[in-house]
Design a protein around this motif. Structure first.
Motif, PDB file in Angstrom:
ATOM      1  N   LYS A  21     -12.196  -8.337   3.300  1.00  0.00           N
ATOM      2  CA  LYS A  21     -12.380  -6.888   3.012  1.00  0.00           C
ATOM      3  C   LYS A  21     -11.407  -6.331   1.735  1.00  0.00           C
ATOM      4  O   LYS A  21     -10.214  -6.720   1.489  1.00  0.00           O
TER       5      LYS A  21
ATOM      6  N   GLU B 264      -2.268  -7.172  -2.646  1.00  0.00           N
ATOM      7  CA  GLU B 264      -1.666  -5.674  -2.790  1.00  0.00           C
ATOM      8  C   GLU B 264      -1.525  -5.536  -4.107  1.00  0.00           C
ATOM      9  O   GLU B 264      -0.347  -5.969  -4.756  1.00  0.00           O
TER      10      GLU B 264
ATOM     11  N   ARG C  92     -10.121 -11.588   6.197  1.00  0.00           N
ATOM     12  CA  ARG C  92     -11.220 -10.718   6.856  1.00  0.00           C
ATOM     13  C   ARG C  92     -12.230 -10.128   5.816  1.00  0.00           C
ATOM     14  O   ARG C  92     -13.224  -9.455   6.125  1.00  0.00           O
TER      15      ARG C  92
ATOM     16  N   GLY D 297      -4.711 -16.389   5.586  1.00  0.00           N
ATOM     17  CA  GLY D 297      -4.166 -15.194   5.873  1.00  0.00           C
ATOM     18  C   GLY D 297      -3.588 -14.089   4.855  1.00  0.00           C
ATOM     19  O   GLY D 297      -2.861 -13.217   5.258  1.00  0.00           O
ATOM     20  N   GLU D 298      -3.829 -14.709   3.716  1.00  0.00           N
ATOM     21  CA  GLU D 298      -3.395 -13.814   2.439  1.00  0.00           C
ATOM     22  C   GLU D 298      -3.877 -12.496   2.425  1.00  0.00           C
ATOM     23  O   GLU D 298      -5.310 -12.185   2.294  1.00  0.00           O
ATOM     24  N   VAL D 299      -2.876 -11.289   2.064  1.00  0.00           N
ATOM     25  CA  VAL D 299      -3.521 -10.153   1.683  1.00  0.00           C
ATOM     26  C   VAL D 299      -2.882  -9.945   0.442  1.00  0.00           C
ATOM     27  O   VAL D 299      -1.569  -9.977   0.110  1.00  0.00           O
TER      28      VAL D 299
ATOM     29  N   ASP E 181      -7.976  -8.339   1.374  1.00  0.00           N
ATOM     30  CA  ASP E 181      -7.664  -9.119   2.513  1.00  0.00           C
ATOM     31  C   ASP E 181      -8.611 -10.313   2.558  1.00  0.00           C
ATOM     32  O   ASP E 181      -9.887 -10.210   3.100  1.00  0.00           O
TER      33      ASP E 181
ATOM     34  N   ARG F 153      -6.298  -3.475  -2.515  1.00  0.00           N
ATOM     35  CA  ARG F 153      -5.801  -4.310  -1.171  1.00  0.00           C
ATOM     36  C   ARG F 153      -7.067  -5.456  -1.219  1.00  0.00           C
ATOM     37  O   ARG F 153      -8.274  -4.887  -0.630  1.00  0.00           O
TER      38      ARG F 153
END
Length: 231
Positions: free
Chosen positions: A149, A137, A147, A133-135, A144, A142
């Motif tokens: 993305k 930035e 996802r 679940g790491e995002v 994700d 950014r």
């Protein structure tokens, strides 16, 4: 970075450097353990479980790379090499053997503390195992991972599967030097160092999609002759 409750082990045979480190780290609230030989360092690492290990390569009783290999048999503790060996091949060997970072002597104490901060952050993130679940930035970038993305200044960057896999590998090691060999293993499953041109080609393509000025990258920095670092 506050040194409260953080223990540093310096495996370093030069007493003036240990005194230099102790004066600075004590003043910053760290606890410093000192070892003048590789064997003493291995013993202290096992008995005290430090948060970060600073490792010299030129030890009197054994090569620092052998100490590194012994440590990596049982611990994931961040290890930063401090060495007067400035040849690129020495840096590559150390990083490929499991060191988290490398600082050549002489080094600035402020930079050392910054490198320790990055290594500790990376270790904490790995321990939490939050990749799914790491995002990530940084500035206008950014990523994700869950996802799959990537956006730059709010606009989606359309990456190929290999480009995303390469960027994801850099995100997992954010702030640390990642060698060509590490990336070949993680992204392509290859082990031949002479295939490093695959990495260079895809880094060039990736920069074209995530950097405002690909020729002057802000995010994906080159560590000449060694690999790359995602800032």
């Amino acid at each position: 970075m506050s040194g409260h409750d953080i223990t540093i082990l310096a495996i370093e045979d030069e007493l003036p450097i240990r005194r230099f480190l102790k004066a600075y780290l004590d003043g910053r609230g760290f606890r410093l353990l000192e070892a003048g030989t590789g064997q003493e360092g291995l013993s202290l690492a096992a008995s005290h479980r430090p948060d970060v290990i600073l490792l010299d390569l030129g030890l009197p009783d054994m090569d620092g790379l052998d100490v590194l290999a012994r440590l990596r048999e049982w611990t994931k503790t961040p290890i930063i090499i401090l060495s007067a060996r400035e040849q690129e091949q020495d840096k590559i060997r150390g990083l490929d053997a499991g060191a988290d970072d490398y600082l050549g002597k002489p080094f600035g104490l402020g930079e050392l503390e910054a490198r320790m901060r990055v290594a500790l952050r990376h270790a904490e993130a790995s321990a939490r195992d939050t990749d799914a679940g790491e995002v990530f930035e940084s500035g206008d970038l950014r990523v994700d991972l869950a996802r799959r993305k990537v956006t730059v200044a709010g606009e989606e960057a359309r990456l190929t599967p290999i480009e995303f896999k390469l960027l994801a590998a850099m995100v997992r090691h954010a702030g640390l030097v990642v060698t060509h060999a590490q990336l070949l293993r993680e992204v392509w499953g290859r082990h031949d160092a002479d295939q490093a041109h695959y990495v260079r080609i895809y880094v060039h393509q990736l920069r074209g999609k995530i950097e405002r000025e690909p020729a002057r990258p802000e995010h994906l920095k080159t560590e000449t002759g060694v690999g790359y670092r995602l800032e």
